[in-house]
Scaffold this active site. Structure first.
Site, mmCIF file in Angstrom:
data_model
loop_
_atom_site.group_PDB
_atom_site.id
_atom_site.type_symbol
_atom_site.label_atom_id
_atom_site.label_comp_id
_atom_site.label_asym_id
_atom_site.label_seq_id
_atom_site.Cartn_x
_atom_site.Cartn_y
_atom_site.Cartn_z
ATOM 1 N N SER A 133 -6.701 -2.986 12.848
ATOM 2 C CA SER A 133 -6.077 -2.434 13.758
ATOM 3 C C SER A 133 -6.769 -2.612 15.088
ATOM 4 C CB SER A 133 -5.986 -0.849 13.498
ATOM 5 O OG SER A 133 -4.999 -0.651 12.448
ATOM 6 N N LYS A 180 -4.148 -4.042 17.755
ATOM 7 C CA LYS A 180 -3.240 -3.274 18.709
ATOM 8 C C LYS A 180 -3.938 -3.150 20.118
ATOM 9 C CE LYS A 180 -1.622 -0.145 15.035
ATOM 10 N NZ LYS A 180 -2.442 -0.196 13.805
ATOM 11 N N ASP A 203 1.532 -0.697 -1.565
ATOM 12 C CA ASP A 203 1.364 0.080 -0.312
ATOM 13 C C ASP A 203 2.792 0.525 0.457
ATOM 14 O OD1 ASP A 203 -1.396 0.431 0.095
ATOM 15 O OD2 ASP A 203 -1.414 -1.671 1.064
ATOM 16 N N SER A 243 -3.513 5.038 15.816
ATOM 17 C CA SER A 243 -3.025 3.880 15.273
ATOM 18 C C SER A 243 -1.828 3.780 14.577
ATOM 19 C CB SER A 243 -4.276 3.362 14.102
ATOM 20 O OG SER A 243 -4.401 2.125 13.953
ATOM 21 N N ASN A 244 -0.867 4.039 15.178
ATOM 22 C CA ASN A 244 0.382 4.294 14.413
ATOM 23 C C ASN A 244 1.091 2.684 14.139
ATOM 24 O OD1 ASN A 244 3.420 4.535 14.266
ATOM 25 N ND2 ASN A 244 3.177 6.633 14.625
ATOM 26 N N ASN A 245 1.157 2.316 12.997
ATOM 27 C CA ASN A 245 1.769 0.997 12.648
ATOM 28 C C ASN A 245 3.120 0.740 12.950
ATOM 29 O OD1 ASN A 245 -0.783 0.019 11.741
ATOM 30 N ND2 ASN A 245 -0.679 0.385 9.595
ATOM 31 N N HIS A 272 -3.533 -9.401 6.314
ATOM 32 C CA HIS A 272 -5.046 -10.174 6.207
ATOM 33 C C HIS A 272 -4.906 -11.568 6.484
ATOM 34 C CE1 HIS A 272 -7.427 -7.402 3.679
ATOM 35 N NE2 HIS A 272 -6.222 -6.877 3.293
ATOM 36 N N THR A 276 -10.324 1.589 16.474
ATOM 37 C CA THR A 276 -10.715 1.406 15.304
ATOM 38 C C THR A 276 -9.667 0.391 14.372
ATOM 39 O OG1 THR A 276 -9.536 3.463 14.391
ATOM 40 C CG2 THR A 276 -11.781 3.870 14.912
ATOM 41 N N GLY A 277 -10.441 -0.065 13.354
ATOM 42 C CA GLY A 277 -9.748 -0.917 12.622
ATOM 43 C C GLY A 277 -10.051 -0.987 11.155
ATOM 44 N N SER A 278 -9.181 -0.825 9.992
ATOM 45 C CA SER A 278 -9.678 -0.996 8.843
ATOM 46 C C SER A 278 -8.548 -1.259 7.861
ATOM 47 C CB SER A 278 -10.315 0.477 8.115
ATOM 48 O OG SER A 278 -9.321 1.341 8.104
#
Length: 473
Positions: free
Chosen positions: A65, A68, A158, A311-313, A364, A424-426
């Site tokens: 993320s 973004k 997912d 972190s709204n996708n 990915h 952040t990102g994960s």
């Protein structure tokens, strides 16, 4: 120790970076805490724009993320801070004896803030025009966006999760987190051994809910799951919920356009509109239709903190398609990604080090280097969008959800609170953090820490590296 120090000095000379005790401390922290393999770090001066420290800084890594940062800045720059998303209400037919003999159309413009209160407003507008009954159909025009409703790289398992929602130009959100393309299922444990009660917000929205769950004793374990079956409108509620407890779960819509229309129809029925014979469908608005009302979303600068701090996708994917629509005339992910590349190029970034498949960071297949992320952060500081961009980032250790965001429980000691303003990102086995850090010296830097093939322990290890930067720079 002497041999290690000599080797470090040689490495620093080879890559042309200044040889400092600070760099040595950071290098040792990487070795000790997170390991040098599958790790990339970049630290850049915001005064000179120069890289002060890097470890594998040119390596192409999965950004998760932190991508973004590019999507958000591109949206602010291209669309503008005051950009709004529109949703329009049309009718096509004749009104007689309080009946519309014809069809109602809802034209979507990608608004992630469309909610049940707006459906109620639509009903009021229809009644204001003398309509109490609709003898026709309810259509959704979602032609503003095209292509796959799912962004590339979403795993099958997912698709039920809120962070992997399908995107349509006509969609809805169940609350002010604006996770577009989802509903909330609220489950409450009632009588022991009996199925729990549940309600859906805003409503069932054309979906089927199968309650297989069971209420257990207050001391029992919560094993509740709420999953939409793959490629269907059926949602299974299963597992155990302790008596007296309430659980909220988000679940994605199978077809945001059609499900949103069902949600609108259900809401209209609750207001007394006679629409029992109305069916819903997807159709482009005909030229003969008349516009009754336009609903505008929050302006982008007010929506932006929700997008970045949480972190709204969904919002990320909507912004990408909107960029594609505004810049190339067709709102699909491919055009949106091209718009991101164009924006990166306009900033003077090395677009060969930005390999993009989406704008949320879920895929990915995305790649970018840590040095490019810090270059982006440094260049944005010189842009007119910087204030909105910076204020939208999560702030470490700030407990308020729409201030601290995804960093509210990190960097939460007195010595660290407020010093880290970053994204952040994960994703699976990938943990990243990139943004701005204020060191004890009072100087602020752009940083990026990217890892791959790690476990969740990497979060703590990343934070330890940032603490070294704060202490020694």
């Amino acid at each position: 120790m002497k041999k290690i120090t000599q080797m470090l000095l040689v490495c620093l000379l080879l890559i042309g970076l200044p040889i400092t005790a600070n760099a040595y401390m950071l290098d040792q922290a990487i070795t000790k805490n997170i390991g040098k393999s599958h790790t990339s770090v970049s630290l850049r001066s915001l005064t000179t724009g120069n890289v002060l420290y890097e470890h594998n800084g040119q390596a192409l890594m999965k950004p998760a993320s932190t991508l973004k940062l590019l999507t958000g800045s591109a949206a602010l720059h291209v669309l503008g801070r005051d950009y709004t998303f529109s949703t329009e209400l049309f009718i096509d037919g004749v009104i007689a004896d309080a009946t519309l003999y014809g069809d109602v159309y809802i034209k979507g413009g990608g608004d992630p803030t469309l909610q049940q209160q707006d459906f109620l407003t639509f009903a009021k507008i229809l009644k204001r025009h003398g309509i109490r009954k609709i003898q026709g159909n309810l259509y959704g025009d979602d032609s503003a966006f095209s292509g796959n409703a799912l962004t590339p790289g979403i795993a099958k398992e997912d698709e039920t999760e809120y962070y992997a929602a399908r995107i349509s130009a006509l969609t809805m959100s169940p609350n002010t987190d604006y996770d577009a393309g989802t509903v909330i299922v609220q489950i409450t444990g009632d009588k022991t051994t009996q199925p729990p009660s549940f309600r859906v917000l805003p409503n069932a929205s054309g979906m089927k809910f199968v309650n297989q769950a069971r209420t257990v004793a207050k001391t029992g374990k919560n094993t509740l799951t709420v999953k939409r079956q793959y490629s269907s409108n059926t949602v299974i509620i299963a597992g155990n919920i302790p008596q007296g407890s309430t659980v909220k779960e988000w679940v994605t819509l199978q077809d945001p356009t059609i499900n949103t229309l069902h949600a609108i129809k259900n809401t209209w029925q609750s207001t007394g509109l006679n629409i029992s014979q109305v069916t819903v469908g997807r159709k482009v608005i005909p030229a003969t239709a008349s516009k009754l009302y336009t609903k505008e979303s929050l302006p982008l600068h007010k929506l932006y903190p929700v997008f970045m701090k949480l972190s709204n996708n969904s919002i990320a994917d909507i912004l990408v398609k909107t960029l594609g629509l505004e810049m190339y005339g067709e709102g699909n992910t491919e055009n949106g990604v091209a718009a991101l590349r164009d924006y990166a190029y306009s900033l003077g970034l090395n677009t060969k080090q930005w390999r993009l498949e989406d704008g949320s960071g879920m895929s990915h297949a995305n790649r970018v280097s840590a040095n490019e992320l810090t270059a982006l952060l440094a260049k944005i500081q010189q842009q007119s969008i910087y204030t909105n961009f910076y204020q939208g980032l999560p702030i470490g250790g700030q407990e308020e959800r729409f201030v601290g965001g995804t960093l509210r429980k990190r960097f939460d000691t007195n010595a660290l609170r407020g010093r880290v303003v970053a994204k952040t990102g994960s994703i699976t086995n990938v943990y990243t953090l990139s943004g701005y850090v204020t060191a004890k010296s009072g100087r602020q830097y752009a940083f990026a820490i990217m890892t791959d093939k790690k476990n969740a322990q990497a979060l703590k290890q990343i934070d330890q590296l940032v603490e070294v930067i704060i202490q020694h720079y």
